[in-house]
Design a protein around this motif. Structure first.
Motif, PDB file in Angstrom:
ATOM      1  N   PHE A 178       0.856  -1.188   0.000  1.00  0.00           N
ATOM      2  CA  PHE A 178       0.000   0.000   0.000  1.00  0.00           C
ATOM      3  C   PHE A 178       0.887   1.231   0.000  1.00  0.00           C
ATOM      4  CE2 PHE A 178       0.525  -1.326   4.411  1.00  0.00           C
ATOM      5  CZ  PHE A 178       0.805  -0.154   5.089  1.00  0.00           C
ATOM      6  N   SER A 179       0.275   2.376  -0.327  1.00  0.00           N
ATOM      7  CA  SER A 179       0.992   3.655  -0.324  1.00  0.00           C
ATOM      8  C   SER A 179       0.452   4.523   0.795  1.00  0.00           C
ATOM      9  CB  SER A 179       0.800   4.383  -1.657  1.00  0.00           C
ATOM     10  OG  SER A 179       1.351   3.631  -2.700  1.00  0.00           O
ATOM     11  N   VAL A 180       1.313   5.371   1.334  1.00  0.00           N
ATOM     12  CA  VAL A 180       0.932   6.271   2.424  1.00  0.00           C
ATOM     13  C   VAL A 180       1.103   7.713   1.960  1.00  0.00           C
ATOM     14  CG1 VAL A 180       1.430   6.998   4.791  1.00  0.00           C
ATOM     15  CG2 VAL A 180       1.692   4.578   4.145  1.00  0.00           C
ATOM     16  N   SER A 181       0.011   8.467   1.991  1.00  0.00           N
ATOM     17  CA  SER A 181       0.054   9.914   1.743  1.00  0.00           C
ATOM     18  C   SER A 181      -0.145  10.582   3.095  1.00  0.00           C
ATOM     19  CB  SER A 181      -1.074  10.341   0.800  1.00  0.00           C
ATOM     20  OG  SER A 181      -0.950   9.698  -0.436  1.00  0.00           O
ATOM     21  N   TRP A 182       0.885  11.228   3.607  1.00  0.00           N
ATOM     22  CA  TRP A 182       0.832  11.854   4.935  1.00  0.00           C
ATOM     23  C   TRP A 182       0.970  13.357   4.748  1.00  0.00           C
ATOM     24  CZ3 TRP A 182      -1.050  10.350   9.262  1.00  0.00           C
ATOM     25  CH2 TRP A 182      -0.680  10.940  10.480  1.00  0.00           C
ATOM     26  N   TYR A 183      -0.128  14.078   4.873  1.00  0.00           N
ATOM     27  CA  TYR A 183      -0.193  15.514   4.628  1.00  0.00           C
ATOM     28  C   TYR A 183       0.372  15.825   3.248  1.00  0.00           C
ATOM     29  CZ  TYR A 183      -1.397  15.530   9.558  1.00  0.00           C
ATOM     30  OH  TYR A 183      -1.994  15.278  10.761  1.00  0.00           O
ATOM     31  N   ASP A 184       1.207  16.855   3.142  1.00  0.00           N
ATOM     32  CA  ASP A 184       1.771  17.231   1.844  1.00  0.00           C
ATOM     33  C   ASP A 184       3.186  16.685   1.639  1.00  0.00           C
ATOM     34  OD1 ASP A 184      -0.474  18.624   1.062  1.00  0.00           O
ATOM     35  OD2 ASP A 184       0.216  20.503   1.924  1.00  0.00           O
ATOM     36  N   THR A 189       5.563   4.805  -1.248  1.00  0.00           N
ATOM     37  CA  THR A 189       4.971   3.701  -1.999  1.00  0.00           C
ATOM     38  C   THR A 189       5.523   2.357  -1.561  1.00  0.00           C
ATOM     39  OG1 THR A 189       6.628   3.880  -3.746  1.00  0.00           O
ATOM     40  CG2 THR A 189       4.601   5.149  -4.033  1.00  0.00           C
ATOM     41  N   ASP A 190       4.823   1.310  -1.945  1.00  0.00           N
ATOM     42  CA  ASP A 190       5.224  -0.073  -1.708  1.00  0.00           C
ATOM     43  C   ASP A 190       5.546  -0.362  -0.244  1.00  0.00           C
ATOM     44  OD1 ASP A 190       5.560  -2.681  -2.669  1.00  0.00           O
ATOM     45  OD2 ASP A 190       7.729  -2.427  -2.795  1.00  0.00           O
ATOM     46  N   VAL A 191       4.646   0.076   0.635  1.00  0.00           N
ATOM     47  CA  VAL A 191       4.791  -0.209   2.062  1.00  0.00           C
ATOM     48  C   VAL A 191       4.176  -1.592   2.308  1.00  0.00           C
ATOM     49  CG1 VAL A 191       4.172   0.497   4.406  1.00  0.00           C
ATOM     50  CG2 VAL A 191       4.629   2.229   2.642  1.00  0.00           C
ATOM     51  N   ARG A 192       4.889  -2.430   3.005  1.00  0.00           N
ATOM     52  CA  ARG A 192       4.394  -3.760   3.365  1.00  0.00           C
ATOM     53  C   ARG A 192       4.632  -3.973   4.856  1.00  0.00           C
ATOM     54  NH1 ARG A 192       4.154  -7.042  -1.601  1.00  0.00           N
ATOM     55  NH2 ARG A 192       4.998  -5.730  -3.255  1.00  0.00           N
TER      56      ARG A 192
END
Length: 194
Positions: A178-184, A189-192
């Motif tokens: 999964f990908s993580v968008s944390w604020y700006d 990407t590619d978090v496991r």
């Protein structure tokens, strides 16, 4: 005499450039101009919550074994952002009861404070997201900013770090990326988990 002034001018210019980098880095979070609260500062014992008293842990302290029957913790140590002496890292994750709690560490190794600002609760919960392998976008149900410092300025003091978190209503499989968008900040990407 000229050499002394040259050294003084170099020191002043260096300090000014660090201040500019710190200010620009602080604008990665929304809304400006709210009252300042020192990150990691203790609230009084009478009105402090367990979250306020949670000590910052080094990444090596994050357990790798289940805490309960359906709770699993993971050490991730994935850097999201680094600019000069300012760093943001996704340090760990915990799955429990169909939720995912991610822990983030803001680290300031500069001689100047790192000013950050927590948006209002509503804006905060719309400022971050996970993108799952199947393309679904999942917003957090709660975050450190939304729960503890909504609408407030937060400062990470020189040489200090502070941990924050976000809770998402999903529990991905340990092998599912999964990908993580944390604020700006840049998208991780590619978090496991596994």
């Amino acid at each position: 005499m000229e050499r002394k002034y040259g050294v003084l001018i170099a020191v002043v210019a260096s300090t000014a450039s660090l201040a500019i980098v710190g200010s620009l880095a602080g604008y990665y979070l929304a809304d400006r101009g709210s009252p300042t609260v020192e990150a990691g500062s203790d609230r009084s014992p009478d009105n402090a919550t367990d979250r306020d008293r949670t000590p910052a842990r080094d990444a090596d302290d994050a357990p790798q074994t289940p805490v309960g029957t359906d709770r699993q913790t993971y050490r991730l140590d994935r850097q999201i952002y680094q600019e000069s002496s300012f760093r943001l890292t996704l340090t760990g994750a915990e799955t429990s009861d169909g939720t995912l709690r991610l822990t983030f560490r803001y680290r300031n190794d500069s001689p100047l404070p790192w000013p950050l600002v927590c948006p209002s609760r509503e804006d905060d919960l719309n400022s971050s997201a996970l993108t799952l392998a199947d393309g679904r976008t999942v917003r957090p149900t709660d975050t450190w900013c939304a729960a503890e410092r909504a609408g407030e300025a937060v400062t990470v003091a020189p040489g200090q770090s502070t941990d924050t978190w976000g809770v998402f209503p999903v529990s991905p499989s340990p092998t599912e990326p999964f990908s993580v968008s944390w604020y700006d900040f840049p998208v991780l990407t590619d978090v496991r988990l596994g």
